[in-house]
Write a protein that holds these residues in place. Structure first.
Motif, PDB file in Angstrom:
ATOM      1  N   THR A  23      11.450  24.730 -12.373  1.00 59.02           N
ATOM      2  CA  THR A  23      12.103  25.680 -11.462  1.00 59.02           C
ATOM      3  C   THR A  23      12.929  26.687 -12.250  1.00 59.02           C
ATOM      4  OG1 THR A  23      12.221  23.943  -9.800  1.00 59.02           O
ATOM      5  CG2 THR A  23      13.604  25.866  -9.458  1.00 59.02           C
ATOM      6  N   ALA A  26      10.543  29.116 -13.984  1.00 63.03           N
ATOM      7  CA  ALA A  26       9.925  30.034 -13.025  1.00 63.03           C
ATOM      8  C   ALA A  26      10.917  31.101 -12.574  1.00 63.03           C
ATOM      9  CB  ALA A  26       9.393  29.260 -11.825  1.00 63.03           C
ATOM     10  N   LYS A  27      12.149  30.719 -12.311  1.00 66.22           N
ATOM     11  CA  LYS A  27      13.155  31.697 -11.894  1.00 66.22           C
ATOM     12  C   LYS A  27      13.467  32.677 -13.018  1.00 66.22           C
ATOM     13  CE  LYS A  27      15.311  29.192  -8.201  1.00 66.22           C
ATOM     14  NZ  LYS A  27      16.399  29.375  -7.303  1.00 66.22           N
ATOM     15  N   SER A  28      13.535  32.177 -14.231  1.00 70.34           N
ATOM     16  CA  SER A  28      13.801  33.036 -15.382  1.00 70.34           C
ATOM     17  C   SER A  28      12.642  34.014 -15.586  1.00 70.34           C
ATOM     18  CB  SER A  28      14.009  32.188 -16.630  1.00 70.34           C
ATOM     19  OG  SER A  28      14.132  32.999 -17.766  1.00 70.34           O
ATOM     20  N   ALA A  29      11.415  33.524 -15.464  1.00 70.67           N
ATOM     21  CA  ALA A  29      10.247  34.396 -15.634  1.00 70.67           C
ATOM     22  C   ALA A  29      10.197  35.456 -14.537  1.00 70.67           C
ATOM     23  CB  ALA A  29       8.969  33.562 -15.627  1.00 70.67           C
ATOM     24  N   ALA A  30      10.503  35.073 -13.312  1.00 70.43           N
ATOM     25  CA  ALA A  30      10.507  36.035 -12.211  1.00 70.43           C
ATOM     26  C   ALA A  30      11.561  37.114 -12.433  1.00 70.43           C
ATOM     27  CB  ALA A  30      10.738  35.321 -10.890  1.00 70.43           C
ATOM     28  N   LYS A  31      12.713  36.714 -12.937  1.00 75.23           N
ATOM     29  CA  LYS A  31      13.782  37.680 -13.207  1.00 75.23           C
ATOM     30  C   LYS A  31      13.353  38.661 -14.301  1.00 75.23           C
ATOM     31  CE  LYS A  31      17.639  36.730 -15.473  1.00 75.23           C
ATOM     32  NZ  LYS A  31      18.897  36.097 -15.844  1.00 75.23           N
ATOM     33  N   GLU A  32      12.706  38.163 -15.340  1.00 75.52           N
ATOM     34  CA  GLU A  32      12.256  39.030 -16.428  1.00 75.52           C
ATOM     35  C   GLU A  32      11.144  39.973 -15.964  1.00 75.52           C
ATOM     36  OE1 GLU A  32      13.587  39.426 -19.449  1.00 75.52           O
ATOM     37  OE2 GLU A  32      15.130  38.052 -18.768  1.00 75.52           O
ATOM     38  N   ILE A  33      10.248  39.489 -15.109  1.00 72.86           N
ATOM     39  CA  ILE A  33       9.173  40.340 -14.601  1.00 72.86           C
ATOM     40  C   ILE A  33       9.747  41.464 -13.751  1.00 72.86           C
ATOM     41  CG2 ILE A  33       7.216  40.390 -12.991  1.00 72.86           C
ATOM     42  CD1 ILE A  33       6.449  37.632 -14.106  1.00 72.86           C
ATOM     43  N   LYS A  34      10.729  41.144 -12.923  1.00 76.92           N
ATOM     44  CA  LYS A  34      11.373  42.179 -12.112  1.00 76.92           C
ATOM     45  C   LYS A  34      12.056  43.214 -12.995  1.00 76.92           C
ATOM     46  CE  LYS A  34      12.256  39.369  -8.046  1.00 76.92           C
ATOM     47  NZ  LYS A  34      13.281  38.701  -7.225  1.00 76.92           N
ATOM     48  N   ARG A  35      12.699  42.746 -14.059  1.00 71.54           N
ATOM     49  CA  ARG A  35      13.380  43.659 -14.970  1.00 71.54           C
ATOM     50  C   ARG A  35      12.389  44.583 -15.679  1.00 71.54           C
ATOM     51  NH1 ARG A  35      16.783  42.053 -20.215  1.00 71.54           N
ATOM     52  NH2 ARG A  35      14.674  41.996 -20.968  1.00 71.54           N
TER      53      ARG A  35
END
Length: 83
Positions: A23, A26-35
């Motif tokens: 989890t 996944a949250k870290s990856a989602a944050k980086e993708i948004k950035r």
């Protein structure tokens, strides 16, 4: 109902326990993708001609590569597809 449960967790938008394991990743990856997506959109807004030229060039290159691969596959096969 004298035995009430603690309902404070989760209502504030942040969980009481910090995520861990998959989890957290996944949250870290989602944050980086948004950035990164924000960085790309900002770059496209600031340089629209460069972005469109890159997109067009990539499309032409991909089309040419696909065309050449398709022709080489068609020329390499001497057997007919039907029997």
């Amino acid at each position: 109902m004298s035995d009430k449960q603690n309902l404070n967790a989760g209502f504030t938008g942040t969980p009481a326990e910090q995520p861990e394991g998959l989890t957290k990743v996944a949250k870290s990856a989602a944050k980086e993708i948004k950035r990164e997506a924000y960085a790309v959109t900002t770059g496209v807004r600031e340089h629209p001609h460069t972005a469109s030229a890159l997109l067009l060039g990539t499309g032409i290159l991909a089309f040419g590569l696909g065309y050449l691969l398709g022709r080489s596959a068609a020329e390499g096969s001497t057997r007919p597809y039907w029997r």
